[in-house]
Structures are given as C-alpha cells and as structure tokens.
Write a protein that holds these residues in place. Structure first.
Motif, PDB file in Angstrom:
ATOM      1  N   LYS A 134       0.815  -1.212   0.000  1.00 34.06           N
ATOM      2  CA  LYS A 134       0.000   0.000   0.000  1.00 34.06           C
ATOM      3  C   LYS A 134       0.852   1.266   0.000  1.00 34.06           C
ATOM      4  CE  LYS A 134      -3.880  -2.225   2.344  1.00 34.06           C
ATOM      5  NZ  LYS A 134      -4.762  -2.225   3.542  1.00 34.06           N
ATOM      6  N   PHE A 137       0.863   2.892  -3.447  1.00 32.01           N
ATOM      7  CA  PHE A 137      -0.332   3.645  -3.815  1.00 32.01           C
ATOM      8  C   PHE A 137      -0.406   4.971  -3.065  1.00 32.01           C
ATOM      9  CE2 PHE A 137      -1.260  -0.763  -4.771  1.00 32.01           C
ATOM     10  CZ  PHE A 137      -1.775  -0.654  -6.054  1.00 32.01           C
ATOM     11  N   GLU A 138       0.254   5.052  -1.910  1.00 25.27           N
ATOM     12  CA  GLU A 138       0.310   6.329  -1.220  1.00 25.27           C
ATOM     13  C   GLU A 138       1.195   7.331  -1.962  1.00 25.27           C
ATOM     14  OE1 GLU A 138       1.690   5.392   2.646  1.00 25.27           O
ATOM     15  OE2 GLU A 138      -0.164   4.372   3.270  1.00 25.27           O
ATOM     16  N   ILE A 182       1.357   7.428  -5.369  1.00 24.27           N
ATOM     17  CA  ILE A 182       0.690   7.782  -6.628  1.00 24.27           C
ATOM     18  C   ILE A 182      -0.150   9.039  -6.435  1.00 24.27           C
ATOM     19  CG2 ILE A 182      -0.940   6.998  -8.383  1.00 24.27           C
ATOM     20  CD1 ILE A 182      -0.055   4.170  -7.827  1.00 24.27           C
ATOM     21  N   HIS A 183      -0.143   9.906  -7.429  1.00 28.43           N
ATOM     22  CA  HIS A 183      -0.886  11.167  -7.372  1.00 28.43           C
ATOM     23  C   HIS A 183      -2.371  10.879  -7.140  1.00 28.43           C
ATOM     24  CE1 HIS A 183      -2.418  15.108  -8.548  1.00 28.43           C
ATOM     25  NE2 HIS A 183      -1.186  15.549  -8.403  1.00 28.43           N
ATOM     26  N   PRO A 184      -3.049  11.655  -6.272  1.00 28.75           N
ATOM     27  CA  PRO A 184      -4.464  11.377  -5.973  1.00 28.75           C
ATOM     28  C   PRO A 184      -5.355  11.344  -7.210  1.00 28.75           C
ATOM     29  CG  PRO A 184      -3.559  12.942  -4.409  1.00 28.75           C
ATOM     30  CD  PRO A 184      -2.508  12.751  -5.443  1.00 28.75           C
ATOM     31  N   ASP A 205      -4.595  10.120 -10.044  1.00 28.33           N
ATOM     32  CA  ASP A 205      -4.326   8.923 -10.833  1.00 28.33           C
ATOM     33  C   ASP A 205      -4.532   7.631 -10.047  1.00 28.33           C
ATOM     34  OD1 ASP A 205      -3.617  10.628 -12.855  1.00 28.33           O
ATOM     35  OD2 ASP A 205      -1.466  10.487 -12.490  1.00 28.33           O
ATOM     36  N   ALA A 206      -4.627   7.711  -8.718  1.00 33.39           N
ATOM     37  CA  ALA A 206      -4.613   6.501  -7.893  1.00 33.39           C
ATOM     38  C   ALA A 206      -5.794   5.588  -8.197  1.00 33.39           C
ATOM     39  CB  ALA A 206      -4.607   6.882  -6.404  1.00 33.39           C
ATOM     40  N   GLU A 207      -7.018   6.139  -8.248  1.00 27.24           N
ATOM     41  CA  GLU A 207      -8.186   5.306  -8.475  1.00 27.24           C
ATOM     42  C   GLU A 207      -8.162   4.682  -9.873  1.00 27.24           C
ATOM     43  OE1 GLU A 207     -11.297   3.149  -7.477  1.00 27.24           O
ATOM     44  OE2 GLU A 207     -10.182   4.486  -6.135  1.00 27.24           O
ATOM     45  N   ARG A 265      -5.821   1.676  -9.712  1.00 27.22           N
ATOM     46  CA  ARG A 265      -6.445   0.537  -9.031  1.00 27.22           C
ATOM     47  C   ARG A 265      -7.458  -0.152  -9.949  1.00 27.22           C
ATOM     48  NH1 ARG A 265      -5.862   0.374  -3.378  1.00 27.22           N
ATOM     49  NH2 ARG A 265      -4.764   2.165  -2.492  1.00 27.22           N
ATOM     50  N   TYR A 298       1.396   7.230 -15.209  1.00 27.87           N
ATOM     51  CA  TYR A 298       0.796   7.937 -14.100  1.00 27.87           C
ATOM     52  C   TYR A 298       1.862   8.754 -13.377  1.00 27.87           C
ATOM     53  CZ  TYR A 298       2.733   3.782 -11.822  1.00 27.87           C
ATOM     54  OH  TYR A 298       3.552   2.786 -11.394  1.00 27.87           O
ATOM     55  N   VAL A 348       3.614  10.249  -9.772  1.00 33.15           N
ATOM     56  CA  VAL A 348       3.879   9.944  -8.370  1.00 33.15           C
ATOM     57  C   VAL A 348       4.440  11.203  -7.702  1.00 33.15           C
ATOM     58  CG1 VAL A 348       4.262   7.488  -8.723  1.00 33.15           C
ATOM     59  CG2 VAL A 348       6.178   9.047  -8.951  1.00 33.15           C
TER      60      VAL A 348
END
Length: 799
Positions: free
Chosen positions: A557, A560-561, A563-565, A567-569, A572, A589, A591
């Motif tokens: 995890k 994923f922390e 990754i830019h907000p 792009d994160a979803e 996933r 993406y 970061v």
C-alpha cells in the motif's frame, strides 16, 4: 478323564464355544468397518466422477456458446462487407442477403448517417421508395415512437430483417437513446464491432426483450484521393440473449446445467440470461469468460436437479450388500472355528515357541534391522573399536563403488576419507581441546561447541574420485551400554551443493541484471481477499518510488500512497480489470515523491492466474519524466511561430475546427479577424529583414496585450495574422478589430515610423464550413486593401 471332557480355555475363563462366537463377531464388525470404508471410498470416487461429468458438460456448453458468439460476429461482419463492397444497396438486395443470416439473431438492420441539413430530403426520398410516409422517429416518455427532435446528426433504421412478430421500428433514431448512442460512438471511434450494455430491445416480444446490440461501422473502400473516410452508416445485429443461448439446448426439464450470463463491464451487474430450471443442492460451480465484440461476459454454470437425479450415489446399496456379505462370512467362520477347536492348543504351543525364538534372535539381529530399515540412498557404515568396518550397507556400496566383500574386515573408516582433510581437522581439534587428536579419530571427535552434529567430509570412492557427504558419526553401544564400536551415517550432498551454487549464481546474475536495467522489475499479486503484495522488487524500485524494496514486500500500500491522488483510483481500476480479463497492464501515471517531487512513471506487466485464486503480474516500471517534458516541449514547438512566439497556422486550423464543431452543437457564435500589414515589403526592402522581423514582433506584442484570454492570436504566414474570437458575433468582432487597428497605428515603431494594417471581419453562419468563413474574412481584407488600406472592413451581409 476322557479327552472329550477337556475343554481348553482362552485367557483362563473364555470357553472354546465362546471363542467361536467372538471370532464371528469380530469378523462381522471388521466386515462392517470395511464396508463403511469401501462406501466412503466409493463416495469419494462418486464425487470425483460427478465433478468430471460436470466439467465435461461445462466445457461442451462453453464451447457451444463461444461458437455461437463468434458466429454472430462473423455474420455481422459479412453484412458489413456487403455494404462496403456494394455501391448502392436496395431494399430487395438487403432482404435477399440478410434473411439467410437470421440464425439465433432477432434482427439485422442498416442505419445510414443523416445530418441535420439532409433530414428532409432523406425522409422524402425514403417515402417515395416505400410508397408511404416515412420519418425519423424516437421514443417519448410513454414509450411511443414520435418524430425525432432537432439534432445535428441522426442514425435512423432504414432496412431491417427480423424474426419478430411485432415487426421492426423503421425510422427509429439510434442516437436518441443514450445506451444505443454510446454503442454507436464506440464503434465509430474504434472502427470495429461494439456491443451495448444490457438493454431492452425495441420491437421484440417481451420474452426475448433482454439482449444486446452489435454495431459495426461501414466505410467506403480507401482510394488514392481518400485513403481514410468516416463511416457513412452502421450495420447492426439485435441479439436476444435468450434466443442466442437457449436455442437448441435441452429443455429445462432435461437440462443438466443452470446457466447465468452477466456483463462484466456493467456496473449494475445485470443478468442477461438465466436458466428456468431449478438449481441442484451442490457446491459445484464453474465460471467462464465469453467475448462478444468489445465486451467480456461472465458465464456461471451450476448443476441442476436433473443432473443430481441422474448421478445418484450407490453408497446405500454398497452398505446393504457389504453388511449382508459380512454376516454370511461371519457365520461361515463361526462354523469353521467351531469345527477346528482341537487345533487351538497346537497353535498356542507353536506360538509360544516362536515367541521364544524371536526373543533369542532379537539381540543378534539388532544391527541387521537397523541396516534394513535404512534407505538405500544413505550409506551406513559400522566399525568395531579398532575402526575396522564390519557393516557396509547397499547405500554405501552404491555411493562409494565398493562391494561389501571388499570392505568388511579389511578396510577402516579412516581409509575412506581424504587424508589432508582429516589432518587439518585433527590439527584444529587438537588446538581447541588442548590435546593431540590423531587423524583416524578426527571424524569421531566433536569440538567443544557441538555434540553429535552432522559435518561435511570428502570421501574417496573405489575409482579414485572424490565425493562430498554429510556424515553423522556416533558411538555404537550394546544392550548393556558398553561401547562396541562406531556408526557413521553418510548422505551424498554433491547435487545439493551444486543446486545451492546454481541458485546462488542465478540470484547474483538476477541482481546484477536488475541493477543495470533502467527502472524496476517486480512481481505483484492480487489475492482473492483484496490483499495487494509485492513478491519481488528489484533495487530499481527504490529510485522509482523512494521506498526500500524490502518494505514493499511487507506492505504494497505504500506504493499507492506515492501515486498522485488524481491517478490513484484509475490505476487501481486498471489493475482489477487486468486481473478480471487477464489482459496486459500498461499505464502512465504520476507519483509524488518526498525527495524529487512530481515524476511521471510508466508501468507494464503481464498477468497470470494463480492455481489457488488471485492473479500474479510480472512487469517493470520506469521513470519517463524526461520523455514527458520533451513531449511537451515538442508539442509547444509544433504549434508556436518561432519568430513571434504566438501560435502558428497549424494550431489556428485545429482550434478553428474545434470551435466550429462546438457552435454546430450548441448554436453559439464565432468570429474571426484577419489582418495584413500594409506595404510590409517596403519595410523589408528599405530597412532590412531584421527590422522587418522586429516590426512583426512589436505588432504581435501590441495586439496580444489587447486581446481577451479566450481569443486565439495566430500568424498565418509572412505579414498575415488571424484572431479567432469564440462566443463573439460580427458586431463585437468589428469593435475589437477597430480597437486593434487604433492600437497599431497610434504609436510609431522605432526606426520605422507608423505601421498600419488592413483588417477584415467575418462571423460564422449556419451550415458554413471552415473554407467559407476564411474566404469571407480574406475577402474583407482584400476589400480594405482596395479601399486604400489602413482600415477595418466589416463583414458584408448576405444578399
């Protein structure tokens, strides 16, 4: 006392007659137990057979449905090629070609693209051809077909060949309904067959109304003048899932399987098809993937009650027959035992003698039992107190190449060892223990830090070759605890050492390769319980995410922390989609790193399904921030004029096309201002091209200061410039042009003087194209030139 009166007793109190009953009872119980074991084994075999039969039925059903899905794509493809290869298709031609295709499809249809300005002529032409009134229609809120409203474009159903008793909705505009419109747009963009989300079909009986729509674009064949052309219409197949799936399958009362089909891309997970038969009481279940066009469907199969009734277990019959046979056998044994009672005493006597012999031989054969119980891959060598070998098992013969006759009583354990190794060990033990240890005792004496631990030694085989073994040497004691010799157990570890060395070499090579690969290599798993985990991560991952690879193997995890907000979803969702479809994962993406800040990352991975559930990806990630920066710089250079710094002709044409598409959709306003510097050639001839370039730069600076943020200022070439004014009518554009004209001529330019320009204004008119708008603006500039230059010429109203 007569012999018949002597009745031997078992354990001193059980009579001979009672012993026969006891044997019969034991046999009966054993028979029942064996019958129960057989029944359990049969039950297991039955379960395996049921699973095998179920898998065979599932595979047959899946292959049949897969062939039907592929057949529908091929039939729609043939109809598409019919239109592509035909210059003009009449209704009779269409009916003659499409009618044979109606197999497990509700309907096939042809719908041309009709633009707003073509609608009236198209409706009149079709009405004349059909001999009755025809109009483009759409569904109102009550579900009734009514004339379609005003839109820029229509896709009405013109030809239709259907099996439905309700007929076909000719003239129905497919763009009027959002679900059908989205399907057509996907087919338009991809140029291939697109499949709709689950939908209720128009003009189809309610029992077959649930289905999907297959849409394929139809374009003209490419030519030298038009290597690429947009679709001029669409061919469609109306597929009822019930007709496509259930046609030709066994009736519900005879069907062994219960099916359910769900569109995996449907967020509501609606059921497209579900069998009418009842589900059996079984845990068996199979899920397969079916592909139709650009959609993937989940096919769920479970056994029905018919399947369970046809595959009943025979456990009850086995229990009944086994119990009966056990009863008969126990009765037979009772008769036999009761008739042979006199043999019991002889058996007891012989048994006592055998026990005595066994006790006498137990001590003599203790070593023999140890050797026989050892595995043949292990060398077991026993010596007496002098070190002479007196036991040499088959494993030792196979390992060292000696025959037992060559070794027993002739060789010592020391003679099998490598002499330099024994001497080195003896010297080491002498130093540790503080007393001299002979080489012959080196393998038998343990250091102060170990007790009876295995140690690696080098043995010399019969052919002179050397063999590395793991040897455990211990004292051999007799039944009274007296020391009678030594026992050595040797295990060949040559292949094991080679395997360890090969693994170590491979690990070093992998680490070296991964260290020189730009980016990071990883193995990533998504387990069924939604657990994200890195199985392997190379050192390059540290540079990508600024996280130690060891931490990633504990908790994924943390990636994923980073990754830019924004792009994160998306990342996933793409991982879950790759796991569902087992498709290649490829994403770009951003970061946010603690040290280097915002970076662009590109990742690629190939998935595979794990046997126990879940998905494993093999892939790599790399930093593409420099590539992204170069792409942005190249894009800026491609749309910027190098001399003035404003946008160039290419950018202007792209923006003008986009704005004209917008005003066609929204009925907005749009205007352009064209200007041409007066007598610019004189400036270059009199002052030189360097001064002329400065004049162009100063003109751009003055005009750019007075433009709005929404306006687009571009250089078409030479001394010609253009201003694109979105959401601006002709009058507003004229006022802006006058302001720019005044700004330009109000202040002289150093070393040149007053520089003027001729302005022309034109606003967009309905149904006008790009060329028409630019031609009117150019004509206005020409009129300003003819009228004496240094002026603004407003657009002329149409006559």
């Amino acid at each position: 006392m007569p012999l018949q009166a002597v009745r031997p007793k078992i354990l001193g109190f059980i009579s001979e007659q009672a012993s026969a009953w006891l044997v019969a009872l034991v046999v009966l119980l054993v028979g029942v137990a064996l019958t129960a074991v057989l029944a359990l084994t049969t039950a297991d075999v039955y379960q395996q057979q049921v699973r095998q039969r179920f898998q065979l039925l599932v595979n047959e059903r899946y292959i049949r449905l897969e062939e039907r899905f592929e057949d529908q794509e091929q039939r729609l493809g043939s109809l598409r090629r019919f239109f592509v290869n035909s210059h003009n298709v009449s209704r009779e031609d269409y009916d003659g070609f499409a009618q044979p295709l109606l197999l497990r499809a509700r309907a096939y249809a042809w719908a041309p693209r009709i633009f707003h300005d073509q609608r009236q002529a198209f409706e009149q032409q079709v009405s004349l051809q059909r001999g009755m009134a025809f109009s483009i229609r759409e569904l109102n809120e009550a579900g009734t077909l009514v004339p379609a409203g005003e839109r820029d474009e229509y896709v009405p159903v013109l030809y239709s060949q259907t099996q439905s008793l309700l007929g076909s909705p000719l003239g129905f505009d497919l763009l009027s309904q959002p679900l059908r419109r989205s399907t057509i747009e996907r087919a338009y963009r991809s140029g291939a067959i697109a499949v709709s989300q689950p939908m209720s079909l128009v003009g189809v009986e309610p029992a077959y109304a649930t289905g999907v729509l297959l849409v394929a674009p139809v374009t003209r064949p490419p030519t030298a003048q038009m290597p690429y052309s947009e679709p001029y219409g669409f061919v469609m197949a109306v597929i009822s899932m019930r007709q496509l799936v259930a046609d030709g399958l066994p009736k519900p009362s005879r069907d062994n399987l219960v099916m359910q089909i769900v569109d995996t891309s449907d967020t509501q997970q609606r059921v497209l098809y579900e069998s009418d038969n009842a589900v059996g009481d079984s845990s068996l279940k199979a899920i397969r993937r079916l592909t139709l066009g650009d959609h993937v469907y989940a096919l769920s199969l479970r056994p029905s009650q018919v399947f369970e009734q046809a595959n009943r277990s025979s456990v009850t019959s086995i229990l009944a027959m086994g119990s009966l046979l056990s009863l008969l056998l126990s009765a037979l044994l009772y008769v036999l035992v009761s008739q042979r009672q006199r043999a019991v005493r002889l058996v007891q006597q012989r048994t006592g003698q055998l026990h005595q012999r066994e006790y006498e031989l137990r001590g003599a054969h203790a070593q023999l039992r140890s050797v026989l119980n050892a595995a043949t891959q292990v060398a077991i060598i026993a010596t007496d107190l002098r070190g002479v070998i007196n036991t040499f098992n088959a494993g030792a013969e196979q390992m060292l190449g000696y025959q037992a006759e060559q070794v027993l009583g002739h060789m010592t354990l020391e003679s099998l060892h490598l002499a330099p190794e024994l001497e080195a060990r003896a010297a080491q033990l002498s130093q540790v223990l503080g007393k001299r240890i002979m080489p012959g005792q080196a393998m038998l004496v343990e250091g102060s830090d170990s007790l009876h631990e295995a140690r690696e030694w080098t043995l010399v085989r019969h052919d002179g070759s050397q063999l590395t073994v793991n040897m455990l040497a211990t004292a051999l004691l007799d039944d009274h605890g007296l020391w009678i010799g030594h026992l050595a157990i040797c295990l060949d570890v040559t292949e094991q050492k080679r395997a360890y060395e090969a693994l170590a070499a491979r690990d070093r090579l992998l680490k070296k390769l991964s260290a020189h690969v730009p980016g990071g290599i990883f193995q990533f798993t998504l387990e069924p319980n939604d657990n994200w985990r890195f199985i392997y991560a190379s050192d390059g991952i540290r540079d990508i995410y600024e996280i130690d690879p060891g931490l990633l193997q504990q908790d994924a995890k943390q990636v994923f922390e980073r990754i830019h907000p924004l792009d994160a979803e998306r990342i996933r969702a793409s991982i879950r989609l790759s796991a569902l479809q087992l498709s290649q994962w490829r994403e770009e993406y951003r970061v946010q790193l603690p040290g280097r800040g915002l970076r662009w990352i590109r990742g690629e991975a190939t998935p595979e399904e794990l046997p126990g559930g879940g998905t494993l990806w093999h892939g790599y990630v790399s930093d593409i921030s420099d590539l992204k920066r170069v792409e942005e710089e190249l894009r800026a250079l491609s749309i910027t004029d190098s001399l003035t710094g404003i946008h160039n002709r290419r950018y202007f044409q792209d923006r003008l096309k986009a704005e004209m598409s917008r005003v066609r959709r929204t009925s907005g306003t749009l205007a352009v201002i064209m200007l041409d510097i007066d007598h610019f050639k004189r400036i270059n001839d009199r002052h030189g091209h360097a001064v002329g370039d400065g004049v162009l730069q100063e003109l751009c600076r003055r005009i750019a200061q007075r433009l709005r943020r929404s306006d687009v200022f571009c250089r078409l070439g030479g001394e010609e410039f253009m201003v694109l004014c979105p959401n601006t009518d002709g009058a507003q554009a004229y006022s802006l042009a006058v302001e720019l004209w005044e700004v330009l001529r109000s202040t002289p330019i150093e070393n040149v003087g007053t520089v003027t320009a001729s302005f022309g204004v034109a606003s967009w008119r309905i149904d006008e194209g790009v060329d028409g708008l630019l031609l009117r603006a150019d004509s206005a500039v020409y009129a300003a030139k003819q009228a004496g230059r240094d002026r603004v010429e407003a657009e002329r109203l149409p006559v």
